[in-house]
Design a protein around this motif. Sequence first.
Motif, PDB file in Angstrom:
ATOM      1  N   GLU A  98       2.505  23.648 -11.302  1.00 46.77           N
ATOM      2  CA  GLU A  98       1.836  22.553 -12.460  1.00 46.77           C
ATOM      3  C   GLU A  98       2.685  21.523 -13.649  1.00 46.77           C
ATOM      4  N   LEU A  99       2.270  20.552 -13.640  1.00 44.85           N
ATOM      5  CA  LEU A  99       3.128  19.223 -14.363  1.00 44.85           C
ATOM      6  C   LEU A  99       2.971  20.003 -15.857  1.00 44.85           C
ATOM      7  N   VAL A 100       4.213  20.177 -16.203  1.00 43.89           N
ATOM      8  CA  VAL A 100       4.514  20.232 -17.424  1.00 43.89           C
ATOM      9  C   VAL A 100       4.599  20.177 -18.905  1.00 43.89           C
ATOM     10  N   PHE A 101       4.303  19.886 -19.708  1.00 46.22           N
ATOM     11  CA  PHE A 101       4.887  18.442 -20.703  1.00 46.22           C
ATOM     12  C   PHE A 101       5.393  19.109 -21.996  1.00 46.22           C
ATOM     13  N   ARG A 114      13.530  10.581  -9.664  1.00 45.57           N
ATOM     14  CA  ARG A 114      12.919   9.649  -9.823  1.00 45.57           C
ATOM     15  C   ARG A 114      12.209   8.235  -8.978  1.00 45.57           C
ATOM     16  N   MET A 115      12.692   8.548  -8.215  1.00 47.41           N
ATOM     17  CA  MET A 115      12.696   7.848  -7.077  1.00 47.41           C
ATOM     18  C   MET A 115      11.919   7.984  -6.388  1.00 47.41           C
ATOM     19  N   GLU A 116      11.734   9.028  -6.302  1.00 47.08           N
ATOM     20  CA  GLU A 116      10.740   9.470  -5.106  1.00 47.08           C
ATOM     21  C   GLU A 116       9.563   9.968  -6.297  1.00 47.08           C
ATOM     22  N   MET A 117       9.369  10.108  -7.652  1.00 44.54           N
ATOM     23  CA  MET A 117       8.354   9.581  -8.039  1.00 44.54           C
ATOM     24  C   MET A 117       7.762   7.902  -8.231  1.00 44.54           C
ATOM     25  N   LEU A 118       8.301   7.225  -8.842  1.00 47.17           N
ATOM     26  CA  LEU A 118       7.826   5.941  -7.710  1.00 47.17           C
ATOM     27  C   LEU A 118       7.757   5.915  -6.571  1.00 47.17           C
ATOM     28  N   ALA A 119       7.901   6.288  -5.501  1.00 44.39           N
ATOM     29  CA  ALA A 119       7.553   5.959  -5.055  1.00 44.39           C
ATOM     30  C   ALA A 119       6.577   6.914  -4.238  1.00 44.39           C
ATOM     31  N   HIS A 120       5.812   7.902  -4.884  1.00 48.36           N
ATOM     32  CA  HIS A 120       4.209   8.121  -5.190  1.00 48.36           C
ATOM     33  C   HIS A 120       3.293   7.740  -5.951  1.00 48.36           C
ATOM     34  N   ILE A 121       4.142   6.816  -7.024  1.00 45.64           N
ATOM     35  CA  ILE A 121       2.880   6.540  -8.160  1.00 45.64           C
ATOM     36  C   ILE A 121       1.923   5.885  -7.749  1.00 45.64           C
ATOM     37  N   PRO A 122       0.704   5.947  -8.356  1.00 42.63           N
ATOM     38  CA  PRO A 122      -0.267   5.123  -7.531  1.00 42.63           C
ATOM     39  C   PRO A 122      -1.111   4.060  -8.028  1.00 42.63           C
ATOM     40  N   THR A 123      -0.033   3.810  -8.885  1.00 47.25           N
ATOM     41  CA  THR A 123      -0.519   2.548 -10.343  1.00 47.25           C
ATOM     42  C   THR A 123       0.458   1.827  -9.778  1.00 47.25           C
ATOM     43  N   PRO A 124      -0.163   0.606  -9.939  1.00 44.94           N
ATOM     44  CA  PRO A 124       0.662  -1.158 -10.138  1.00 44.94           C
ATOM     45  C   PRO A 124       2.184  -0.667 -11.197  1.00 44.94           C
ATOM     46  N   VAL A 163       0.728  -0.936  -0.015  1.00 46.96           N
ATOM     47  CA  VAL A 163      -0.193   0.413  -0.027  1.00 46.96           C
ATOM     48  C   VAL A 163       0.953   1.720  -0.242  1.00 46.96           C
ATOM     49  N   ASN A 164       0.307   2.071  -0.496  1.00 46.23           N
ATOM     50  CA  ASN A 164       0.985   2.918  -0.677  1.00 46.23           C
ATOM     51  C   ASN A 164       1.178   4.140   0.155  1.00 46.23           C
ATOM     52  N   THR A 165       2.129   4.481   0.567  1.00 50.29           N
ATOM     53  CA  THR A 165       2.369   5.612   2.069  1.00 50.29           C
ATOM     54  C   THR A 165       2.871   6.796   1.137  1.00 50.29           C
ATOM     55  N   SER A 166       2.999   8.028   2.175  1.00 49.47           N
ATOM     56  CA  SER A 166       3.517   9.101   2.052  1.00 49.47           C
ATOM     57  C   SER A 166       4.981   9.399   2.503  1.00 49.47           C
ATOM     58  N   PRO A 224       8.041  15.069  -8.535  1.00 48.86           N
ATOM     59  CA  PRO A 224       7.673  13.718  -8.162  1.00 48.86           C
ATOM     60  C   PRO A 224       6.000  13.341  -8.162  1.00 48.86           C
ATOM     61  N   GLU A 225       5.831  14.327  -6.856  1.00 51.12           N
ATOM     62  CA  GLU A 225       4.503  14.046  -6.450  1.00 51.12           C
ATOM     63  C   GLU A 225       3.217  14.389  -8.542  1.00 51.12           C
ATOM     64  N   GLN A 226       3.988  15.838  -8.869  1.00 48.71           N
ATOM     65  CA  GLN A 226       3.174  16.254 -10.110  1.00 48.71           C
ATOM     66  C   GLN A 226       3.147  14.800 -10.442  1.00 48.71           C
ATOM     67  N   ALA A 227       4.235  14.211 -11.012  1.00 51.97           N
ATOM     68  CA  ALA A 227       4.373  13.320 -12.483  1.00 51.97           C
ATOM     69  C   ALA A 227       3.338  12.256 -11.963  1.00 51.97           C
ATOM     70  N   ALA A 228       4.167  11.588 -10.032  1.00 53.09           N
ATOM     71  CA  ALA A 228       3.063  10.648 -10.106  1.00 53.09           C
ATOM     72  C   ALA A 228       1.571  10.431 -10.317  1.00 53.09           C
TER      73      ALA A 228
END
Lengths: 287, 265
Positions: free
Chosen positions: B189-192, B250-260, B113-116, B226-230
Motif C-alpha cells: 500500500e501507499l506509504v507516507f 513517474r510517467m506511469e503514475m501520470l498516466a494513471h492519475i485521474p485528476t486534471p 479520458v483515462n484508460t488502463s 504508480p497506480e497506488q500513487a495516482a
Amino acid sequence: MRILLALDNQSYSAGIIPEVAKLAANTWADITMLGIQSTNASAGLDQALAATMLAHKSSFLAQFTGKDSPYASPAGKEVFSPDNGGWQVGAAPDSSKALNLKVRAGSAIKEIMAEADQQGCDLIILGCSNGADCQWHGETLNLPQKIAKDAGCSVLVIKEQRPTKKIISCLDQSEIQQESLELINQIVTLHDADLKIVGLTGPKGLKKKEDTEKQMAEIQKYYTDRQINAWIKLVEKEGLEAYIAKASNEGMIALWMGKKSMLGKMFSSNLIEKLVANSQSSVLILR
Amino acid sequence: MIKGLLNIDENLASSIALRYAGQLTDILSMQIQATHVEEPDAKQRSAGTGWVQRTWERGIEEAGMQTVLRLIKTENPNCNFIANPKIFVGDRDDEILEELRKGRYELFVEGNVNTSNVNDFYRLITSPLYSKSPCPMLVLKNLVVPKKGVILVGDGVDPQKLIAQFIKIAKTAKVDFDLVHYKFQENNELVFLDKREGGSYLADTESLLKENGFSVQSSKVICGTPEQAADSFREYGLAITTFPTRRSPRMEMLAHIPTPLILCR
C-alpha cells in the motif's frame, strides 16, 4: 423495489443488517428476510433459526430508531405461522412497506432462488464468511458464488466488516436500466464512496467507441446531477479480467450482467464465482 | 488573466473539458478561446483548387462550427470565452500548434479520458502537439471540482522550470496547493515518508515557492506503485508537474492519475 435478504445464524449475516437497513431506508424497499432450515419441513420449524430470524428483524428495525421508518414495529410478540410449505411472519398491518420474515426448508440455493423468483425480487442480498473463500457455514460449497452466478435478478454479496470506499462500476454494452443506476447511486451515497465508471473499448463485438462514450457521458451526467463525482476510465476488452481482479481489491465491483450483456459473455460463470470468492470487498452483480 | 486555448471535439472527453473549463476560468482567472480542427480524410479532400478548394473548406469549417456550437449549447459551460470558436481544417496537431504560437496562449486545454493502457498516455505526450507545444498542456481526464491543487515533484522534475510555469499559471489561483514528491517502490500500500526523504527536490521546490511569495498547505513524500500513487491524488482537482522525459514509474503514475493534469516544460 423488492429485496430478498438471505440470512443464516452466523455473524456475517447479522453483520450485514445495518447496511441493508440503510439501503432500505433510502429506497423504501419491500423486504423479505429469508432463513433456510436444512431439516425437512415435516420435522417442524427449526426454533433456533426462527429465534435468530426474529432477532435479525429486531436488529433491522432498531436501525430506524428515532428516524422516519416505512417499516412498523410489531405490536406484540411475533410467531411464525405455516405458509406454503414453510413458515412466515407478515409485516405489521400499519407498515407502509413490507417487512416479512420467512423460513423455508430444503436446499438453501434452491430455496433462495425460488423465493426470489416467486416474489419477483429486484435484488438478493447476502453476506458471507470473511477471508478468501466467502462461504455460508454448513451449506453447499460456494453458495454465495452460485447465487451471484445463477440468480435471475441483481445480487449483492456483502463481505464481512469491509468498509466500501470505492465502487467500480463496469459499464455494459447493453441498455443500462434506471433502477440499476439508482441502486449504485444509493450504495455510493450510503458509503460516501467514490464512484468509478469503467467503459469497455476494443475492436470486436463491442459498440463503437463513440457510442460507449455517449453512454458514459449520459451516466456521468446522471450522477453529476445527483452531486456524485463519477470518475471515468476506459479499459480494453482484453485487459478487463486483469483490471477487475486488481480493482476488486480496491473497492466494491458492480458488474452489469444482463441477458444480452457483453460482460456476461466475457465473464464465464467461473469468473463470476472467482470474483465473488476472491474480492476483498463486496460484489454487486446487476441484472 | 491567463489566456487558454480549449480544443473541442464531439466526444466524452470534450464534454468533460467544457464543463471543467467553466470552473477553471473562475479558479485560475482565465480567458478561454475554443477551437476545433476538422480533419478531412483523403476521400473527403477536394481535388479542386482556387475558389473550389476555398468553397469546400468553408463548407467543412461551417460543419465544424456547428459541431462545436452544438456541444457548447449542450454543456452550457459557465466559461469566460474570448470570442467565437476558431475552426480550422487540416492536420489537428499542426493547426493547434500554429494557433498556440500565433495567439501566444499560456495554456492549452483538452479532454482525454483515462484508460488502463499506459501506452495511450505515452502516445499522447509524445505526439507532435504535446512534444512541440509552446505552453503548458492541461489534460482533463475527469470532471472534478477543483477545490485544491497539487504540485508534483520527483525524479526527472526540474523544480526551477516547474515553479516558473506554476507561478505564471497559478499566480491568481483561488485554490490552495499541496506539494507532493513521488517515489517508486513496490509496496502493498501507499506509504507516507518523512519529508527529508524528498531530498533536494522537495526542499528546492519549497524554497522556490517561498521566494515567489507562494506557500503550500502541506508537503509530503509518498512511496508506492504508480497506480497506488495516482489513486491517492483523487482528492485534488488539479495537478501540475513537468513532462516526463522517458518511460518511467513517474510517467506511469501520470498516466494513471485521474485528476486534471497540467504538464509543463
